[in-house]
Write a protein that holds these residues in place. Structure first.
Motif, PDB file in Angstrom:
ATOM      1  N   GLU A  28     -12.072 -19.573  -4.691  1.00 30.98           N
ATOM      2  CA  GLU A  28     -12.774 -19.652  -3.716  1.00 30.98           C
ATOM      3  C   GLU A  28     -14.300 -19.563  -3.973  1.00 30.98           C
ATOM      4  O   GLU A  28     -14.742 -18.288  -4.270  1.00 30.98           O
ATOM      5  CB  GLU A  28     -12.442 -18.260  -2.442  1.00 30.98           C
ATOM      6  CG  GLU A  28     -11.111 -18.340  -2.082  1.00 30.98           C
ATOM      7  CD  GLU A  28     -10.524 -16.983  -1.615  1.00 30.98           C
ATOM      8  OE1 GLU A  28     -10.771 -16.569  -0.439  1.00 30.98           O
ATOM      9  OE2 GLU A  28      -9.956 -16.238  -2.470  1.00 30.98           O
ATOM     10  N   GLU A 230      -6.704 -11.199  -6.675  1.00 32.27           N
ATOM     11  CA  GLU A 230      -7.871 -11.911  -6.665  1.00 32.27           C
ATOM     12  C   GLU A 230      -8.922 -10.998  -6.949  1.00 32.27           C
ATOM     13  O   GLU A 230      -9.344  -9.769  -6.908  1.00 32.27           O
ATOM     14  CB  GLU A 230      -8.065 -12.014  -4.869  1.00 32.27           C
ATOM     15  CG  GLU A 230      -9.607 -12.479  -4.311  1.00 32.27           C
ATOM     16  CD  GLU A 230      -9.625 -12.856  -2.955  1.00 32.27           C
ATOM     17  OE1 GLU A 230      -8.710 -12.539  -2.265  1.00 32.27           O
ATOM     18  OE2 GLU A 230     -10.723 -13.099  -2.606  1.00 32.27           O
ATOM     19  N   LYS A 281      -4.733  -5.745  -1.112  1.00 30.97           N
ATOM     20  CA  LYS A 281      -5.232  -6.820  -0.338  1.00 30.97           C
ATOM     21  C   LYS A 281      -5.232  -6.604   1.170  1.00 30.97           C
ATOM     22  O   LYS A 281      -4.469  -6.154   1.561  1.00 30.97           O
ATOM     23  CB  LYS A 281      -4.080  -7.835  -0.855  1.00 30.97           C
ATOM     24  CG  LYS A 281      -4.114  -9.039   0.034  1.00 30.97           C
ATOM     25  CD  LYS A 281      -5.386  -9.964  -0.554  1.00 30.97           C
ATOM     26  CE  LYS A 281      -5.487 -11.214   0.517  1.00 30.97           C
ATOM     27  NZ  LYS A 281      -6.907 -11.756   0.310  1.00 30.97           N
TER      28      LYS A 281
END
Ligand code: ADP
Ligand code: MG
Length: 493
Positions: A28, A230, A281
């Motif tokens: 991203e 992530e 998350k």
């Protein structure tokens, strides 16, 4: 082929203690939109400046303030979408993503959740190995940046700087199509190149206007995707590579130990080269997204999209193809030259009206090599395109040979000057006068009678004589002429 099932070639697999593993990566990328004003206010986006200098009442979230969409930012997002060969959504919507943070005075970020302005697209990444990969783009949406908390100015207090608050960002989400740290690094590099060609983001990681969230999971080849972690806010291409390598190995060790990967958000620590857990998350529902009632749905006319499409510049892939097909460059040289607009402009100025392959060779090997060594950008090159072009003309006209040209290049690099004048004033003209070369060859042969005898049986020795003659003429003789005369006089074919 569906890129989602793309399998890494065996050389890209990571060896664990037990098995070989494939790493799966999706990025991203947050790119700051090139725009003088913010996404929903007229405040400036200028880098630097005193803290809280560029803050309107909207950015400070004063009660009753209303956001007004900046049309230029919308056009920039569309332009980027077109550059990514993506679908443009004529109707999109802004949503509130609710969370608390001291540098987020609204208590929510205005973003696009269910209806982004740009849908699916793709980016072609040419690896230096020659391999070409296609990375799917999932979406691109517009959103506001947050402010900045400053923790190191006061022993017991933190400060908040809202200069960045409300600045427009494009979040560009890739599909999980990347299969190694090198691929991810090449993808970020390519994205930066595309954004700069388009003029939609400065894409300068050092200034923080390009940041990446790196999603990493691992699997044994052929298995379904594993659970991903992530890594947030990675701010250099090198760090992205390090974070991926570390994270993949961390996950492999856990899995080979019989453990499970917990989906979480992690941070990369540049000092240790490691990633560490930041928080579990968060899910979309944690943010209580809902359409922002202060903003109407964003509706763009097809005419607007068409006009932007018509104004797109030549993009790196097209330029690369032109260099290969029309100018005859190797795919590798073409890839190197198109990475940077200033570099390809420089090359084109040198190549114009000259042999493009020779120009590419000089720009890449001599000029870039020298610039890299000194840590200079192409804009700061002491040798201009006009000077390099004039130097190549002297080689083409047989005024100087390649070796002398390199010496002249060095002289221009340090002292400047016109190549022809340098050659003239320093007496560097190539000796093409055959009688002078013949005399030099005779001398060398006379001084080395046994070698000359041996050369009849071992024609390779002719090369040694050529070297001696070049030396004797101060490197100025025309190498082709020397070779011909040496061979004739030695009686070798
Ligand atoms: P979120 O909003 O939770 O971050 P997204 O669906 O937007 O989730 O995906 C975020 C990123 O994670 C995308 O770039 C996607 O390619 C990547 N991704 C999804 N699944 C995986 C996986 N198993 N391994 C690595 N990356 C993945
Ligand atoms: Mg995410």
């Amino acid at each position: 082929m569906n890129q989602h099932v793309r399998q890494a070639s065996p050389d890209k697999l990571i060896k664990g203690a037990v098995d070989d593993w494939e790493v799966i990566i999706g990025l991203e990328i947050h790119a700051q939109v090139q725009s003088a004003a913010k996404l929903f206010s007229g405040a400036a986006t200028a880098f630097g400046g005193e803290p809280n200098d560029h803050v309107s009442l909207v950015d400070a979230a004063m009660p009753g303030m209303l956001p007004v969409i900046n049309a230029h930012c919308v056009e920039q997002a569309i332009r980027t979408g077109l550059g990514l060969k993506a679908a443009i959504n004529l109707t999109s919507r802004f949503d509130r993503k609710n969370y608390f943070y001291p540098d987020l005075p609204q208590g929510y970020q205005i973003s696009q959740y269910q209806m982004p302005i740009v849908g699916e697209g793709e980016v072609i990444v040419d690896m230096l190995s020659g391999e070409r990969i296609v990375v799917g783009i999932e979406r691109l949406h517009l959103e506001q940046d947050a402010g900045k908390s400053v923790h190191d100015l006061h022993p017991t207090m933190s400060y908040v700087d809202l200069n960045r608050s409300g600045v427009a960002l494009m979040e560009i989400v890739s599909k999980p199509d990347l299969r190694s740290a090198d691929e991810a690094k090449a993808y970020i590099t390519k994205m930066r190149t595309i954004l700069r060609y388009l003029g939609t983001s400065d894409a300068d990681m050092e200034k923080g206007n390009l940041r990446a969230d790196v999603n990493v999971s691992v699997r044994r080849p052929g298995e379904p995707f594993g659970t991903r972690c992530e890594i947030k806010n990675v701010n250099s291409i090198r760090f992205a590579g390090q974070a991926i390598d570390y994270e993949a190995r961390r996950q492999i060790a856990i899995l080979e130990d019989g453990g499970e990967i917990v989906q979480e958000t992690r941070l990369f620590d540049a000092k240790t080269g490691e990633t560490r857990s930041m928080r579990s998350k968060e899910e979309a529902h944690d943010y209580r997204y809902f359409p922002d009632p202060d903003l109407l749905p964003l509706v763009v006319a097809q005419d607007t999209v068409d006009a932007i499409r018509a104004s797109l510049p030549e993009l790196p892939d097209e330029k690369r193809a032109r260099y290969v097909e029309d100018l005859g460059l190797t795919p590798y040289d073409a890839s190197v030259l198109v990475t940077d607009v200033a570099a390809s402009d420089f090359f084109e100025a040198v190549a114009s009206g000259r042999d493009a392959k020779i120009a590419a060779n000089w720009v890449i090997n001599e000029l870039f090599g020298r610039l890299n060594k000194e840590g200079f950008s192409i804009e700061a090159s002491p040798v201009s395109a006009a000077q390099l072009g004039a130097l190549l003309d002297l080689i083409a006209s047989d005024t100087i040979n390649g070796k002398t040209a390199k010496d002249v290049f060095e002289i221009i690099w340090s002292d400047g000057g016109e190549p022809a004048e340098i050659v003239e004033s320093r007496g560097l003209k190539q000796v093409t006068d055959t009688s002078a070369i013949e005399a030099a060859v005779d001398e060398v042969i006379a001084a080395n009678p046994e070698k000359a005898e041996q050369a009849k049986a071992k024609p390779n020795l002719a090369g040694w004589f050529v070297g001696q003659v070049m030396k004797a003429t101060g490197g100025k003789a025309n190498p082709k002429a020397v070779q011909g005369i040496v061979r004739a006089k030695l009686g070798v074919e």
